[in-house]
Structures are given as C-alpha cells and as structure tokens.
Write an enzyme that holds these catalytic residues in place. Structure first.
Site: not given
Ligand SMILES: O=C(O)c1cc(C(=O)O)c2c(n1)C(=O)C(=O)c1cc(C(=O)O)[nH]c1-2
Ligand SMILES: [Ca+2]
Length: 708
Positions: A182, A244, A264, A309, A336, A550, A615, A619, A658
C-alpha cells in the site's frame, strides 16, 4: 541426520500427537482441523473459561499460538512473544523485540503479528521492523536475529517493508515474507538457515525495474517470463510493483514444493502502475518453488491486471479429493477476489473454480484456464469511471483462517462483504511520504456523511461462515453474523467449529449444519483463529482476544455495524471443567467529551483531505474511531493548537505507535486537520450519545464505564 530435522517429521506425523499444535495451520496441509474430540457436539454447551492471560498491548491480536508438550507459545501485537503453561496460563517467559513505536505507520494494517514457528528447540518470530528472530524455546533468550530486508530495499524511502506474518519452516529453512504494497514495495520471500540465521536464498515476486539480475533465485523466471507482462515506463519502477507475501507461504511435503501466496499491485492503480498494460506477473498469484534453491516451478495467477487490492495471499490449504473418479492432491484457495480455486498441487494446473460469495468484478472464470472474465465496468483505471466494487480491498476473505473437516468434507470460510468506491487519483499518480500510495482518490474512498448514504452502505456490510463443498464447488449452508471481520475458524474431530466474532462473542457451531451450540461473551471483538490442544488428558480450546486489524482502523465507526466493541487484549482458554471469570471490563468505550464549539470553516475541507490522506487508515473514515485506536473527535489534544501539534507534528506519542508528521505536512496542514476534527466532533456528538443511550449494555457511569 535427516535434513528435514526432527520437527519436520513431527509436523508430517502431527496426528500421532494431536495434543500439540506444532505449526501455524497445525499441519503442513494447513487444514486447521484437529482430531481431538473430548469436547464435542454433546458436551460443548458446558464449555467454561479455564484461564485468561492478559496482554500488554490493546491493539489487534491475530496470532495462532503453538502448543508443544504442555507449553503455549503465542505472539501478540508489536511482535512480542510469550510462553505460558498451557493448562493454567501461567507466564513462563516473555520476549519483547522492542520494535520502535514510530514505525506503526510504515505498515498498512495495525502492528499485528499472526504467529511464530517452532523448529528443534527454537521459536521464530518476524518483527514489524523487518527482523527475523530465533529464541530458545526454554528460556525465551535470543539465539540469533537477521534483517530480512535488503540494504537497498527501501529505495530512498520510496518503499516500506513490515513483517507481520507467521514464518513457516521447510527442511531446516525459515521462510518469511513481508507487507508494504500500500506504500510502495517490491515483494519477496527469504529463506534463512534455522540454525544459524544465514540467508540461504531469496525469491522476488515481481521483476527488477531494469530487468537486471538481483542475484536471487527468481532471476531467470522474472527476466524471461514476468518482465514482459509489465510496461517498462509505469510507476511500478519506483513504487516496486507490489506482490508482497504477507500471509500464506507454505511447504508441502507431498510435492516437496513451497507455495508462495502473492499480494496486490503497488500502486493499486493499474493505469498508473503499468500504463494499463500487461498481466503483471506474479501479482495475485500462487508461485511454486523448490525448497532447497527457491527455483521457480509453476505459477497460477488468479487476478491479472490487479487494481482492487485483490491479493492472493490468503490461506493455501492442500487436500486429497476425489475428482472424476481419482484422488488428486490439490491446493484449495479462497483469495480476496471472491472465487474459490482448486489447483493441482504438483503442476499448478487449474482444475476448477467458482465464486464463494457475491462479486461484481468478473462474470466468472474461464473453465480451461481459470482466468477471470472481467466486467468492463470494474476496470475503473482504464475506463476512468468510479466503481462500487464487491469485494472491496478487504476482500471477500482476508487473513482469517478457513478450516476443513475430513469428516464432513467441507471447507469453512470466514467470508465478509465490505464494498468500496474505487476512483483514480486526480491528475496522475502522486505519492506522499508516510501515507498510503495507491493512486486512488482517498476522499472518495471514504463515505459521504449523509444519513441516507450511511444507511444504504450499512445494508451492504455482511459477514458469514460459508460451508463450502470443494468438490461440487458450492455453498452447502451458511451461518450469518452481525457484520464483517470475524475471526478465523477451527474444525475439530468433535464435529465442531470454533470462531470468535467481531461482536465480542466466542462461539462453537455444529460442523454438520451450523447450529449454534456455545457462546461466550469475551467483551472484545475477536479476529484471531482458535486452536485446540490437550494437557494431561484434558482438551482445551484457546484464542487470542483483541479487536483490530485494518477494518476497524480504516472503516472506523462504520465497523460498529458488526457489533459495538472496544479492544481488551488477552488470551483465553476454555475447558469442560473451567472455573475462571473475566474481570469486569468496559465493553463499549467511554461517553464522549463535549468538543470545543468553534472551528475555522475556511480550512475544514483542506483538513478533510489531509485527514483522509494521512490519518484515516488508522483512526477511521470521517474521523470516527472503530474502537481500537483513540477516537480523535474526543481527544483532549484537539482543544489546543500546540497540544495537537506536539502529538501530530513533533511525535509526543511515538512510543505508542503515533509517528511524527512534520516530515510530510506543514504546520498549517496539521492545524487544518485539527479544525476538521472539531467540526466532525460537533457534527457527530449527539449521534454518539444517542447510539450509546439506545444500545443495551451501555456503561451508565461515564467515568468508570463498568457495567457490573
Ligand atoms: O499489500 C500488502 O503488503 C498488505 C500487507 C498487509 C499486512 O502486512 O498486514 C495487509 C494487506 N496488504 C491487505 O491488503 C489487507 O487487507 C490486510 C489486512 C490486514 C490485517 O492484519 O488486518 N493486513 C493486511
Ligand atoms: Ca494489500
């Protein structure tokens, strides 16, 4: 000596010792099925809390504990590890890798950790700042530590790497990937010698930006096969391309292959990333490599031209299933993108697939190749239009584990529906330091705050268990949940499924029909998968409790549609004769403090843009918190410009995760965020008070907020 080590043989023969849980998915097949049946359909109604062990981080807990001969090893948020007596929860040792607090915003999705690995007396943990650490399992003392990120990996701060997935171990090699797509990342996995911590080989999942050798295991296939599926002038050249490997990464002793589950694109926007050209290998793919060398064997790409994604990092499970009269060893996979895939585990050949939930981006899969038949409307980066996508970027299934029961022949998938508005970032791709860089309009991805828009969107938020027949490729039955983002699933020989929910309840269901047989009020949302084990002949079921990840971070207040909950982090274990009680907890958060009445209306739009850019992903959308991190509307810091600047600009709270933002925003931009927060606090104050008043279980006492 056996190259695969004793632990490798023990994992292969895991069913000889069902009292243990030796590796992330219990077995190399990652079916998350335990044959233990002392707790079963007849008696699970009497399940009781046996013990709790309170954690020192009130953030999302996603870990799968391991249990080895009566000792539980669990990783928790901020990559910490603790060893407990598995029958009492008593602490044996704890390890804190001291991840610097200011790097929380270098990863997308909470400073979670999904698990550890065990191999011949050592415990292995990946840390959020990119280290892989081996600990002595007896003492918790560090044996070695390796930096998993190459020296030049960050490419002048353009790229960001964090590690939160569980290492897996194949033939004495510890395998570890990372997250970061991301922000900007070029995905790879590394294999380290389990004894010494020396790097053995590395496999990149997307090409080198100059098509030069990396002197890595992936050189050949990237230069000869993958590079030509990318435009040589797209933004991936700086941002890394993505791919990744942040979750599933498994070894299959049957085929003797490692399966890499690839993520992604980076940036998400396919037009900006690759000029809208090419399939972009190996994004959204499973890649099989050899354990000794990392040499490429085959790949299967589920989502060519990813722009949503749609990672394929989700759990890789292997099964032996009857297909047209013969038993085949297959990979099953519910990434996904909403489709369930069955792939030959040895050759990568697509066998069949079908959607396991409603989706609107593809009409189906090509029956020969498994390639999606795109809905042209969904290709928003190419047609320039806005797209209300289902699934959205959190997928139809995320990191939460699915489980398989050989007794029912069903795969149990924790499915959710979280739609998302995709729209190109205006004026081309503009990366911002210290923020998500996906090439989308981040204000648009948030929700308008009109009551009508909220109500309409809330109707589309859903969560279920889907009991899926992997041979017939269809849903047999479902268990409806209140909303999205529920925990992983465990299946047992007692014909049970265990799952913690976003509501803060822990449940047991009948694996044959989904009947709800047991519920426990854990007082905090659960996203982690349960495990089961035995000590001195007694079966336990355990789970890490702690709302986060997330979804509550980024959706914020909207995530309360799954059940209003705050974060209390602890490990809970259940048994039939348990006698423990939860201490009184505030389940719903405190009553909001009345905000200052005045704000500067001239700068709030600017503040909204800055908020959604820097943010929102932690948040919460529209500045409404999701019950984990501070809800900024009620923060004391918004009452004074200096106080706010000390936190946001100068980093007064870096120790708590933070980061400081004076490196990416000017003082007047930071101040505009404060003005926006005051506006939002005033707009939503009454709604918050009413919501608490109208819900039952709302704490009456505003200062203590304890119901009992
Ligand atoms: O594209 C990335 O490198 C990456 C890393 C991660 C991560 O490391 O937790 C998540 C995602 N993507 C992602 O797309 C995602 O929906 C996600 C949910 C979570 C979580 O732990 O709640 N991590 C990640
Ligand atoms: Ca991702």
């Amino acid at each position: 000596a056996d190259v695969s080590g004793d632990t490798g043989q023990q994992i292969i023969h895991a069913d000889d010792h069902p009292e243990n849980w030796l590796t992330y998915g219990r077995t190399y097949s990652e079916q998350r099925y335990s044959p233990l049946d002392q707790i079963n359909r007849e008696n699970v109604g009497n399940l009781k809390l046996a013990w709790i062990n309170e954690l020192d981080t009130n953030r999302g807990q996603e870990g799968t504990p391991l249990i080895i001969d009566g000792v539980m090893y669990a990783s928790t948020n901020w990559s910490k590890v603790r060893a407990l007596k598995a029958d009492t929860g008593a602490l044996l040792w704890s390890f804190d890798p001291k991840v610097p607090g200011n790097i929380a915003d270098k990863g997308c999705c909470d400073t979670v950790n999904r698990g550890i690995a065990y191999w011949n007396g050592k415990i292995y943990v990946g840390t959020f700042d990119g280290r892989l650490i081996a600990l002595d399992a007896k003492t918790g003392k560090q044996v070695w530590s390796a930096n998993t990120i190459p020296q030049d990996g960050a490419l002048g701060k353009q790229r960001s790497y964090t590690v939160d997935g569980a290492p897996r171990i194949a033939k004495g090699r510890v395998l570890i990937g990372n997250g970061g797509s991301e922000f900007g990342a070029r995905g790879f996995i590394s294999a380290f010698d389990a004894e010494t911590g020396k790097l053995d080989w590395r496999f990149y999942t997307v090409p080198n930006n100059k098509n030069e050798p990396d002197h890595a295991a992936s050189d050949n296939v990237l230069m000869n096969k993958a590079y030509k599926t990318w435009s040589p002038t797209g933004a991936w050249i700086r941002q890394g391309g993505g791919g990744t490997v942040w979750d599933s990464l498994v070894y299959d002793p049957v085929t003797d292959l490692i399966y890499i589950a690839v993520g992604n694109g980076s940036p998400w926007n396919y037009k900006y990333r690759s000029d809208g050209k090419g399939d972009n290998l190996f994004l959204g793919s499973i890649v099989a490599v050899k354990p000794e060398t990392g040499e490429y064997v085959w790949h299967f790409q589920a989502t060519p031209m990813d722009q949503w994604d749609y990672t394929s990092v989700q759990q890789i499970m292997t099964l032996d299933l009857p297909i047209n009269g013969e038993t085949r060893h297959v990979i099953v996979h519910a990434p996904k993108n909403g489709f369930f895939y069955m792939i030959d585990a040895k050759t990568g050949q697509f066998i069949k697939g079908n959607n396991y939930t409603y989706e609107n981006w593809a009409y189906g899969l090509d029956p020969k190749t498994g390639r999606p038949i795109y809905n042209p409307e969904a290709l928003y980066t190419l047609n320039g239009k806005e797209w209300y996508g289902i699934p959205g970027p959190l997928g139809a299934h995320n990191f939460m584990s699915m489980a398989y029961s050989p007794k029912t022949g069903l795969v149990y998938i924790p499915v959710h529906q979280i739609p998302f508005v995709y729209k190109n970032q205006a004026g081309g791709f503009t990366p911002h330091p210290d923020s998500w860089n996906v090439g989308l309009d981040m204000v648009k991805t948030g929700l308008p705050d009109t009551p009508e828009a909220r109500t309409a969107y809330l109707k589309d938020l859903k969560g279920w268990i889907v009991a899926w027949d992997p041979v017939q490729m269809k849903t047999m039955w479902k268990v409806d949940h209140k909303g999205p983002w529920n925990g992983g699933i465990l299946a047992t020989g007692g014909d049970l499924l265990f799952q913690g929910l976003a509501t803060g309840e822990f449940h047991a269901y009948d694996a044959t029909n989904g009947n709800d047989l047991f519920r426990f009020n854990a007082q905090s949302g659960i996203i982690a998968p349960p495990v089961t084990y035995m000590v001195n002949g007694k079966q336990f079921v355990a789970v890490e409790v702690g709302w986060g990840g997330i979804y509550p971070f980024s959706a914020g207040g909207m995530s309360r549609a799954s059940g209003w909950t705050v974060n209390h982090s602890y490990i809970a274990a259940f048994s039939l004769d348990g006698k423990a009680k939860l201490p009184p907890m505030n389940a719903l958060g405190f009553l909001p403090v009345k905000p200052p009445a005045e704000y500067d209306a001239k700068v709030v739009d600017k503040g909204y843009f800055e908020y959604e850019t820097y943010c929102q992903v932690c948040h919460g959308d529209g500045a409404e918190g999701g019950g984990v991190l501070p809800d900024l509307r009620w923060s004391g810091a918004i009452r004074h410009q200096d106080a706010f600047y000390n936190v946001v600009g100068r980093g007064a709270l870096t120790a708590y995760g933070m980061d400081r933002f004076d490196t990416s925003m000017k003082p007047d931009e930071i101040e505009s965020i404060r003005q926006f927060l005051i506006k939002r606090a005033n707009e939503t104050y009454q709604r918050e008070i009413d919501a608490r008043r109208n819900a039952k279980d709302i704490p009456e006492n505003a200062t203590l907020g304890i119901t009992q």
